[in-house]
Design a protein around this motif. Structure first.
Motif, PDB file in Angstrom:
ATOM      1  N   MET A  15       0.837  -1.206   0.000  1.00  0.00           N
ATOM      2  CA  MET A  15       0.000   0.000   0.000  1.00  0.00           C
ATOM      3  C   MET A  15       0.872   1.257   0.000  1.00  0.00           C
ATOM      4  SD  MET A  15      -3.229   0.767   2.440  1.00  0.00           S
ATOM      5  CE  MET A  15      -4.053  -0.688   1.808  1.00  0.00           C
ATOM      6  N   LYS A  16       0.397   2.270  -0.703  1.00  0.00           N
ATOM      7  CA  LYS A  16       1.162   3.515  -0.776  1.00  0.00           C
ATOM      8  C   LYS A  16       0.558   4.583   0.135  1.00  0.00           C
ATOM      9  CE  LYS A  16       2.830   2.962  -5.487  1.00  0.00           C
ATOM     10  NZ  LYS A  16       2.702   3.416  -6.872  1.00  0.00           N
ATOM     11  N   VAL A  17       1.328   5.624   0.382  1.00  0.00           N
ATOM     12  CA  VAL A  17       0.858   6.720   1.236  1.00  0.00           C
ATOM     13  C   VAL A  17      -0.424   7.325   0.659  1.00  0.00           C
ATOM     14  CG1 VAL A  17       1.417   8.999   2.191  1.00  0.00           C
ATOM     15  CG2 VAL A  17       3.201   7.240   2.085  1.00  0.00           C
ATOM     16  N   CYS A  18      -0.479   7.462  -0.672  1.00  0.00           N
ATOM     17  CA  CYS A  18      -1.676   8.071  -1.285  1.00  0.00           C
ATOM     18  C   CYS A  18      -2.925   7.217  -1.050  1.00  0.00           C
ATOM     19  CB  CYS A  18      -1.448   8.347  -2.767  1.00  0.00           C
ATOM     20  SG  CYS A  18      -0.917   6.929  -3.710  1.00  0.00           S
ATOM     21  N   ASP A  19      -2.756   5.887  -1.001  1.00  0.00           N
ATOM     22  CA  ASP A  19      -3.911   5.011  -0.741  1.00  0.00           C
ATOM     23  C   ASP A  19      -4.439   5.239   0.674  1.00  0.00           C
ATOM     24  OD1 ASP A  19      -3.492   3.800  -3.223  1.00  0.00           O
ATOM     25  OD2 ASP A  19      -1.991   2.445  -2.364  1.00  0.00           O
ATOM     26  N   ILE A  20      -3.503   5.367   1.618  1.00  0.00           N
ATOM     27  CA  ILE A  20      -3.893   5.591   3.016  1.00  0.00           C
ATOM     28  C   ILE A  20      -4.586   6.948   3.163  1.00  0.00           C
ATOM     29  CG2 ILE A  20      -2.901   6.086   5.299  1.00  0.00           C
ATOM     30  CD1 ILE A  20      -0.910   3.844   4.691  1.00  0.00           C
ATOM     31  N   LYS A  21      -4.028   7.935   2.461  1.00  0.00           N
ATOM     32  CA  LYS A  21      -4.601   9.281   2.495  1.00  0.00           C
ATOM     33  C   LYS A  21      -6.073   9.233   2.060  1.00  0.00           C
ATOM     34  CE  LYS A  21      -4.279  13.719   0.109  1.00  0.00           C
ATOM     35  NZ  LYS A  21      -5.556  13.627  -0.601  1.00  0.00           N
TER      36      LYS A  21
END
Lengths: 138, 111
Positions: free
Chosen positions: B1-7
């Motif tokens: 998972m990437k930071v943008c997905d978490i955001k």
């Protein structure tokens, strides 16, 4: 290879500068990432100790093929009881330093955990010298 | 998972460091003690904290933290934001408290 970085007591915005530079140098030298991580933790804690407690200090770094030697020398209050200071949770940091999330009494224990060889000499009212050596190749 | 997905999934605000939104998130760490993070957080962690001063960026950069999330509506100091842009490590924010955010992040990373 030798490098030198100045530290200023109370100037938290510069804390971590030497660690960041040393990290870059060790990366360029292709030192194992796990070893770089240990060195960076120890050096950062050493920098923060000077900034939090001393008037000023200097970081001297000497790197050869086998090891990295770091000497952090400060002019400051010194450490009256080094064994006590090495205990996890013991801290003499001010309230304002603690509010920033420093001064939890984890600095010196973190340094010990992350260096192969640690030597501390301190004179009350004068200053402290921290010497840390870590092997970078076997 | 990437930071943008978490955001996106946790509806977080991006304050700065947008160039690092593609960083890969491995795990998370919750702490407001900088030495604790120095000693125990791992590369690729998302760091949840209420500290907003510049030193959090020094720690995040030295530890190769994927992103920082500030809780309870806190905002990073200006110097912190400048450092975040430089290091390309995003600082995100939420009105959630650390407990709630950590629970949601844990669930997301382990689902």
């Amino acid at each position: 290879m030798q490098f030198k970085y100045d530290l200023e007591g109370g100037n938290f915005s510069r804390a971590g500068h030497a660690s960041s530079e040393v990290k870059k140098i060790l990366k360029q030298l292709n030192v194992d990432a796990r070893i770089i991580k240990r060195i960076v933790v120890a050096l950062y804690e050493g920098e923060v100790n000077v900034v939090a407690h001393a008037h000023k200090g200097v970081v001297m770094v000497d790197i050869d093929e086998k090891r990295i030697y770091i000497r952090i020398e400060d002019e400051g209050p010194g450490i009256p009881d080094i064994n006590l200071a090495m205990q996890e949770g013991f801290s003499t940091a001010s309230a304002s330093v603690r509010e920033m999330g420093f001064g939890a009494g984890m600095g010196l224990p973190n340094i010990k955990k992350n260096t192969d060889q640690l030597n501390i000499e301190s004179e009350v009212g004068k200053g402290t010298v921290l010497e840390m050596t870590t092997m970078i190749s076997s | 998972m990437k930071v943008c997905d978490i955001k996106e999934k946790l509806n977080l605000t991006l304050f700065c460091g947008g160039l690092g939104l593609d960083r890969v998130v491995e795990n998370g760490y919750v702490s407001d003690l900088l030495s604790d993070v120095m000693g125990n957080a791992n590369e690729g962690d998302v760091w949840i904290t209420l500290q907003t001063h510049k030193n959090i960026m020094a720690v995040a950069s030295l530890k190769d933290i994927a992103a920082i999330i500030l809780v309870k509506g806190l905002k990073p100091d200006e110097a912190t934001m400048a450092h975040s842009e430089e290091e390309q490590i995003p600082i995100l924010g939420t009105t959630m408290e650390a407990f709630e955010l950590a629970g949601k992040l844990y669930k997301l990373l382990n689902s």
